[in-house]
Structure formats: C-alpha cells, structure tokens
Design an enzyme around this catalytic site. Structure first.
Site, PDB file in Angstrom:
ATOM      1  N   GLU A 258      12.821  -0.039  16.843  1.00 31.35           N
ATOM      2  CA  GLU A 258      11.879  -0.445  16.073  1.00 31.35           C
ATOM      3  C   GLU A 258      12.330  -1.902  15.978  1.00 31.35           C
ATOM      4  OE1 GLU A 258       9.089  -0.074  14.177  1.00 31.35           O
ATOM      5  OE2 GLU A 258       9.714  -2.228  13.745  1.00 31.35           O
TER       6      GLU A 258
ATOM      7  N   ARG B 113     -29.639  17.294   0.473  1.00 27.92           N
ATOM      8  CA  ARG B 113     -30.779  17.836   0.610  1.00 27.92           C
ATOM      9  C   ARG B 113     -31.924  16.751   0.829  1.00 27.92           C
ATOM     10  NH1 ARG B 113     -31.732  19.620  -5.527  1.00 27.92           N
ATOM     11  NH2 ARG B 113     -32.563  17.328  -5.668  1.00 27.92           N
TER      12      ARG B 113
ATOM     13  N   ASP C  34      -1.758   4.442  15.913  1.00 31.37           N
ATOM     14  CA  ASP C  34      -2.786   3.296  16.146  1.00 31.37           C
ATOM     15  C   ASP C  34      -2.884   2.574  17.512  1.00 31.37           C
ATOM     16  OD1 ASP C  34      -2.998   3.247  13.559  1.00 31.37           O
ATOM     17  OD2 ASP C  34      -2.446   1.402  12.854  1.00 31.37           O
TER      18      ASP C  34
ATOM     19  N   CYS D 241       0.164   1.193   3.823  1.00 29.44           N
ATOM     20  CA  CYS D 241      -0.969   1.616   3.037  1.00 29.44           C
ATOM     21  C   CYS D 241      -0.579   0.852   1.465  1.00 29.44           C
ATOM     22  CB  CYS D 241      -1.361   2.819   2.997  1.00 29.44           C
ATOM     23  SG  CYS D 241      -1.462   3.639   4.781  1.00 29.44           S
TER      24      CYS D 241
ATOM     25  N   TRP E 213     -26.260  19.133 -10.266  1.00 30.55           N
ATOM     26  CA  TRP E 213     -26.211  19.006  -8.721  1.00 30.55           C
ATOM     27  C   TRP E 213     -25.344  17.713  -8.395  1.00 30.55           C
ATOM     28  CZ3 TRP E 213     -29.020  21.936  -5.421  1.00 30.55           C
ATOM     29  CH2 TRP E 213     -30.107  22.600  -5.853  1.00 30.55           C
TER      30      TRP E 213
ATOM     31  N   TYR F 240     -19.046  22.098 -11.301  1.00 29.95           N
ATOM     32  CA  TYR F 240     -19.901  21.087 -11.911  1.00 29.95           C
ATOM     33  C   TYR F 240     -19.270  21.400 -13.569  1.00 29.95           C
ATOM     34  CZ  TYR F 240     -23.450  20.273 -15.707  1.00 29.95           C
ATOM     35  OH  TYR F 240     -23.867  20.080 -17.195  1.00 29.95           O
TER      36      TYR F 240
ATOM     37  N   ALA G 150       4.612   5.426  11.135  1.00 32.33           N
ATOM     38  CA  ALA G 150       4.187   6.378  10.698  1.00 32.33           C
ATOM     39  C   ALA G 150       4.010   7.596  11.788  1.00 32.33           C
ATOM     40  CB  ALA G 150       2.691   6.463  10.314  1.00 32.33           C
ATOM     41  N   ALA G 151       3.696   7.123  13.051  1.00 37.48           N
ATOM     42  CA  ALA G 151       3.546   8.106  14.232  1.00 37.48           C
ATOM     43  C   ALA G 151       4.942   8.196  14.908  1.00 37.48           C
ATOM     44  CB  ALA G 151       2.578   7.432  15.364  1.00 37.48           C
TER      45      ALA G 151
HETATM   46  C1  LIG Z   1      -2.082  -3.483   4.687  1.00 36.41           C
HETATM   47  C2  LIG Z   1      -2.350  -2.193   4.994  1.00 36.41           C
HETATM   48  C3  LIG Z   1      -2.914  -1.120   4.262  1.00 36.41           C
HETATM   49  C4  LIG Z   1      -3.459   0.064   4.814  1.00 36.41           C
HETATM   50  N1  LIG Z   1      -3.996   1.029   3.984  1.00 36.41           N
HETATM   51  C5  LIG Z   1      -4.417   2.134   4.703  1.00 36.41           C
HETATM   52  C6  LIG Z   1      -4.919   3.233   3.830  1.00 36.41           C
HETATM   53  O1  LIG Z   1      -5.010   3.197   2.790  1.00 36.41           O
HETATM   54  N2  LIG Z   1      -5.238   4.329   4.456  1.00 36.41           N
HETATM   55  C7  LIG Z   1      -5.085   4.531   5.828  1.00 36.41           C
HETATM   56  O2  LIG Z   1      -5.165   5.655   6.369  1.00 36.41           O
HETATM   57  N3  LIG Z   1      -4.379   3.624   6.641  1.00 36.41           N
HETATM   58  C8  LIG Z   1      -3.892   2.528   6.077  1.00 36.41           C
HETATM   59  N4  LIG Z   1      -3.454   1.537   6.943  1.00 36.41           N
HETATM   60  C9  LIG Z   1      -3.269   1.680   8.280  1.00 36.41           C
HETATM   61  C10 LIG Z   1      -1.794   2.470   8.566  1.00 36.41           C
HETATM   62  O3  LIG Z   1      -0.902   1.809   7.912  1.00 36.41           O
HETATM   63  C11 LIG Z   1      -1.749   2.714   9.882  1.00 36.41           C
HETATM   64  O4  LIG Z   1      -2.575   3.239  10.651  1.00 36.41           O
HETATM   65  C12 LIG Z   1      -0.198   3.254  10.353  1.00 36.41           C
HETATM   66  O5  LIG Z   1       0.563   2.531   9.776  1.00 36.41           O
HETATM   67  C13 LIG Z   1      -0.157   3.431  11.933  1.00 36.41           C
HETATM   68  O6  LIG Z   1       1.072   3.973  12.041  1.00 36.41           O
HETATM   69  P1  LIG Z   1       1.706   3.888  13.555  1.00 36.41           P
HETATM   70  O7  LIG Z   1       3.168   4.609  13.510  1.00 36.41           O
HETATM   71  O8  LIG Z   1       0.657   4.098  14.588  1.00 36.41           O
HETATM   72  O9  LIG Z   1       1.885   2.053  13.609  1.00 36.41           O
HETATM   73  P2  LIG Z   1       2.337   0.989  12.857  1.00 36.41           P
HETATM   74  O10 LIG Z   1       2.583   1.340  11.245  1.00 36.41           O
HETATM   75  O11 LIG Z   1       1.902  -0.309  12.968  1.00 36.41           O
HETATM   76  O12 LIG Z   1       4.157   1.371  13.415  1.00 36.41           O
HETATM   77  C14 LIG Z   1       4.449   0.693  14.714  1.00 36.41           C
HETATM   78  C15 LIG Z   1       5.731   0.088  14.738  1.00 36.41           C
HETATM   79  O13 LIG Z   1       5.833   0.084  16.134  1.00 36.41           O
HETATM   80  C16 LIG Z   1       6.907  -1.395  16.036  1.00 36.41           C
HETATM   81  N5  LIG Z   1       6.833  -1.748  17.282  1.00 36.41           N
HETATM   82  C17 LIG Z   1       5.837  -2.428  18.092  1.00 36.41           C
HETATM   83  N6  LIG Z   1       6.175  -2.926  19.137  1.00 36.41           N
HETATM   84  C18 LIG Z   1       7.421  -2.580  19.378  1.00 36.41           C
HETATM   85  C19 LIG Z   1       8.261  -2.790  20.473  1.00 36.41           C
HETATM   86  N7  LIG Z   1       7.917  -3.251  21.705  1.00 36.41           N
HETATM   87  N8  LIG Z   1       9.513  -2.382  20.212  1.00 36.41           N
HETATM   88  C20 LIG Z   1       9.956  -1.674  19.109  1.00 36.41           C
HETATM   89  N9  LIG Z   1       9.251  -1.521  18.285  1.00 36.41           N
HETATM   90  C21 LIG Z   1       7.953  -1.879  18.261  1.00 36.41           C
HETATM   91  C22 LIG Z   1       6.288  -2.237  14.987  1.00 36.41           C
HETATM   92  O14 LIG Z   1       7.087  -3.015  14.398  1.00 36.41           O
HETATM   93  C23 LIG Z   1       5.816  -1.100  13.894  1.00 36.41           C
HETATM   94  O15 LIG Z   1       6.893  -0.857  12.966  1.00 36.41           O
HETATM   95  C24 LIG Z   1      -3.045   0.265   6.358  1.00 36.41           C
HETATM   96  C25 LIG Z   1      -2.526  -0.836   7.140  1.00 36.41           C
HETATM   97  C26 LIG Z   1      -2.136  -2.033   6.589  1.00 36.41           C
HETATM   98  C27 LIG Z   1      -1.674  -2.901   7.170  1.00 36.41           C
END
Ligand SMILES: Cc1cc2nc3c(=O)[nH]c(=O)nc-3n(C[C@H](O)[C@H](O)[C@H](O)COP(=O)(O)OP(=O)(O)OC[C@H]3O[C@@H](n4cnc5c(N)ncnc54)[C@H](O)[C@@H]3O)c2cc1C
Length: 454
Positions: A36, A445, A286, A46, A437, A429, A12-13
């Site tokens: 990755e 309230r 994260d 998610c 309400w 509503y 994601a990020a």
């Molecule tokens: C089962 C589940 C359900 C979720 N449901 C929700 C939800 O409903 N709502 C919500 O808001 N959030 C939810 N989340 C949380 C959400 O998925 C995470 O907050 C989000 O994916 C974070 O994104 P990110 O890119 O920071 O990290 P990540 O998604 O963890 O991605 C980081 C990536 O970095 C890679 N990586 C790590 N170290 C290295 C390295 N040294 N070299 C190369 N690659 C590396 C990993 O393999 C990973 O793919 C859920 C999470 C899970 C596990």
C-alpha cells in the site's frame, strides 16, 4: 513452502480479498503480502466528507482496521510501499519502500491488482498551487478538515458529481460560503438524467450552496503563491480553498505496462471470478470492470459497495473457494444536508446507449403521508422497456426517507421485475413513512402504463 499472494492496494478491495483468503488458508499454506503506497490500509473514503464537516469527529473511526491488526493475523500490510513494476512472465512485483527509496523484487504465486481509482487532473493552469485539494485519501481529509476550521471563509468546489456535492455540503456545514462550479448544464450529469439533475441543482441552491453551471475552469488564480480564485480574468470566483472533484479514472497504468488486458473503459478486464486474462493475476475494486446486469456490458464503477464485494469474491477464490460476482446495477446514494439523492440501473441516456427501446415516467410524491408533520416532497423517475415493461432504472430525490427507497427499486431490477410487478408489490405503509401507495408503487404504475402504450 507456502504459496505467496501479493496484493497491490490496501483498501476496500485489496483488504477484503486478503481477509477472505486468510480466513480460508492458514499462514503455513498461504503467505499474504499487501503493498500500500499510502499511510493507511482499510480506510473509509466514503466517510471522509463527514469528517471534514465534523459530523464524524474521530479520525480513528475512518480506519476500519490498522496495519498492525492485519499483521496480527499474518497479513503483511506494508504501508508506504509502492508497486512500481509487475513482471507477469517471471511472476514478480517490484516494491519501492517510500521511506528510504529502496526496492525489492517479490515473487508471487498469485497476484491481486487492487489499485483503485485516481482523481482526474486536467491541465488547468495553477492546479498545483497551495490551497488546491482533492478528496481521496485520509491525508486529504485531514488537510481539508484543518482548512475548514482554520479561518477560511470561501470554498469553491470544481465538479458537480457525488464527491463534489459531498465536499460542498461539508464546507457549508462548517459555515463557509460555498460554491460548486461545473462545466456541465446540471449537477450529477453523468449519473442522472438532465431533467432530474436540474431539479437537484435547484434544491441545492435553495439550501444555500451557490451553483455555477456551464462554466469551464481553465485557470486558477494566485496571489503570493497561493490560490485565491477559480477562473481568471473576467471569470474569477474568489476562493480560500479550492477542491477539484472532476471524477476519477481506474489506476491501471501499472497493469497496462505489464500487459494485463484492459477493457474499453480503461479498467482491468475480469471474468465473474475476478480473474484477469493473465494466469494467476486477479483484479477487483475500482480498477476493474464489472458486468452491468441490465445492459449486459462491462462497466467501470467507482463505488465502495462494488469494491468490497468484488474483493470478497476474489479473496474467496484465492482462498480455494468458488465464488462468482453477479454484476452491478450502479446503485448509489448521497445527500446534501437533509436532501437525499439516489439512483440505480440505467438512466434514459444509458438505456438509449445500451440499445433499449424505453419509456420513462417521473412522479412527485411525499416521503410520508401528505398530512404527516415533517413529510417532505420527493420525486421519483423510472425507466422501463417499451412493450415488455421490464424495469431498467430508477432515480430519486427528496427529503429524509426518500433516498433509501432506491433499494426497493434496485431489488426489483435485480430480480428482473416488470413495472407492473413493482406497481403491485406489497410495500409497507403507515402515515409517518409513506402514503398508502408508496411513491415506488406509484412511479412503477405510471411507467408500466406508458410501457404498455396506455
Ligand atoms: C470522498 C469519497 C467518498 C466516497 N463515498 C462513497 C459512498 O458514499 N459510497 C460508495 O459506494 N462509494 C464511495 N466512494 C468510493 C469508494 O471509496 C471506492 O469505490 C472504494 O474505496 C474503492 O476501493 P478500492 O479498494 O477499489 O480502491 P481504493 O480505495 O482507491 O484503494 C486502492 C489503494 O491502492 C493503493 N495503490 C494504488 N496504486 C498502488 C501501487 N502502485 N502500489 C501500492 N499501492 C497502490 C492506493 O493508495 C489506495 O489506497 C467514495 C470515494 C471517495 C474518494
């Protein structure tokens, strides 16, 4: 020569940032390489519980974009490549190709650290047994889906947080006898107040999922080399599948080794533009801290909402723009079957820790007018500052339509409204949707009256 951006972490990020940077800077100006270590980029963790449950049928739906799609827009998405070292003096990352074990040293002009979070794995005896899983990656989701349809009859989930409950719901939907075991007195212990958590736990049990609280799992039982129980000796709970959902911590070992400063939570410290304290090194998602808008303190939340937004901010800045991340409230929502659970801002515990003098009010209401067919009970709790009436947080649970009401509360917190403001806010509503309400008005309230000392 173009500048080079190296992104560590392709979900994601990392991919939000890479996409934003590419949109603003062409390949002859900025080369983008994403490392990755897993098999996929840009996937929906998610959605994984709903793939295990079968509600999401198609595995491809969990992949937002494939590596090939990124390569087509000149983002070199290198899957199965792990960053194993960062040298911030030289401006290099050592990348290990997990296919053949070879290593390459990549120079960078800009580095984005977006490694996400890792599941907590305490030293439980038997934790590495076959049949013991986590749910983080798409590969985990595939494995759990196969188990769910493969003849297993009993699933035990260790941990009563969001992911634990979502996994429990998934197995229960598949018809497995399902138990959640937690060492805490209630579910959602870290994110809801205990009074709310206890009622949420009661409802989950009514839905047919067994809940065992205050039970610390120290051992997993095996037979013929495979897990068959959670807990050993007199505490054993039979299990065909065990899923550990004991929370997560930021994946920052690599950053720490490289001397990139971390905050008290163990996550990377960043400013509002997602810059770390090390020149040309950025972080998002994260693995990074974010500023809490109510407490004013850095927090480390593991939410897709925050990861996408902070990644976007980092990417805009890396692309030459000027973006700032305005902070978080910790707004989150989940469900177990038709039972919806949501929160935002500070709980009583968090308000106390942040030093607020506060009051809290909890009210019962219904998701629609009480006479509307299908209207179901809901409860809403609000926390406000004593005296000023400033809203500090909200927690909601109930039937369909209850959960997303948290967004109204979140919007009120975002704009620093008082409880009295929200009590009189012009919310919609009609009987199929609420009483005249809305429960949000009513709870505001009530907490406003308490804050004023009435
Ligand atoms: C089962 C589940 C359900 C979720 N449901 C929700 C939800 O409903 N709502 C919500 O808001 N959030 C939810 N989340 C949380 C959400 O998925 C995470 O907050 C989000 O994916 C974070 O994104 P990110 O890119 O920071 O990290 P990540 O998604 O963890 O991605 C980081 C990536 O970095 C890679 N990586 C790590 N170290 C290295 C390295 N040294 N070299 C190369 N690659 C590396 C990993 O393999 C990973 O793919 C859920 C999470 C899970 C596990």
């Amino acid at each position: 020569m173009p500048e080079r951006l190296v992104v560590i972490g392709g979900d994601a990020a990392g991919m939000s940032a890479a996409s934003q940077a590419r949109r603003r800077r062409k390949p002859d100006d900025l080369e983008i390489i994403v490392l990755e270590k897993g098999n996929y980029v840009s996937y929906s963790a998610c959605g994984e519980p709903y793939f295990v449950s079968g509600e999401v049928e198609d595995f491809e739906d969990l992949q937002v974009r494939t590596p090939e799609q990124f390569w087509k827009v000149a983002i070199q998405a290198k899957i199965r490549h792990e960053a194993v070292a960062i040298d911030t003096d030289r401006g290099t990352v050592t990348a290990r190709n997990l296919e053949d074990g070879t290593e390459e040293i990549l120079g960078y002009d800009q580095l984005l650290y977006a490694t996400g979070a890792e599941a907590i794995r305490p030293p439980i005896e038997g934790i590495d047994l076959p049949g013991v899983y986590e749910l983080r990656t798409l590969d985990d989701a595939l494995a759990l889906r196969d188990l769910a349809v493969g003849g297993a009859t009993k699933a035990v989930i260790v941990g009563g947080g969001y992911i634990g409950l979502e996994v429990a719901e998934a197995f229960h939907t598949r018809g497995l006898e399902t138990t959640v075991v937690t060492m805490m007195p209630t579910v959602l212990e870290r994110t809801f107040d205990p009074d709310m958590g206890a009622k949420i736990g009661d409802r989950i049990e009514e839905l047919g999922i067994e809940l065992i609280t205050e039970h610390k799992v120290e051992c997993l039982e095996s037979r013929n080399g495979r897990v068959v129980g959670v807990g050993c000796a007199d505490q054993s709970i039979r299990a065909d599948i065990v899923v550990l959902a004991l929370g997560s911590h930021p994946a920052t070992r690599l950053a720490a080794d490289a001397g990139i400063p971390l905050g008290a939570s163990g996550a990377v410290s960043v400013d509002e533009r997602q810059r770390t304290a090390v020149d040309v090194v950025w972080s998002a998602g994260d693995c990074a801290d974010a500023m809490h808008r109510i407490s004013g303190k850095p927090v480390n939340l593991h939410l897709g909402t925050v990861a996408n937004k902070t990644g976007r901010v980092a990417g805009i800045n890396l692309g030459g723009g000027a973006a700032s991340f305005p902070g978080v409230l910790g707004t989150a929502i989940t469900k177990v079957h038709d039972f919806e659970i949501a929160r935002t801002g500070l709980t009583e515990f968090e308000a106390d820790a942040a030093g607020f003098d506060f009051v809290a009010a909890e009210v019962g209401s219904t998701t629609a007018a009480h006479y509307w067919p299908g209207s179901s009970p809901m409860r809403i709790k609000m926390v406000a500052e004593r005296g000023t009436g400033r809203l500090l947080g909200g927690q909601i649970f109930g039937g369909r339509g209850a959960g997303k009401r948290i967004d109204t509360v979140a919007a009120a917190l975002w704009s620093e409204m008082t409880a009295d403001d929200l009590a009189m806010a012009d919310l919609s509503y009609s009987p199929p949707f609420s009483g005249v309400w809305d429960p949000v008005n009513i709870a505001a309230r009530k907490v406003g009256e308490l804050a004023a000392g009435n």
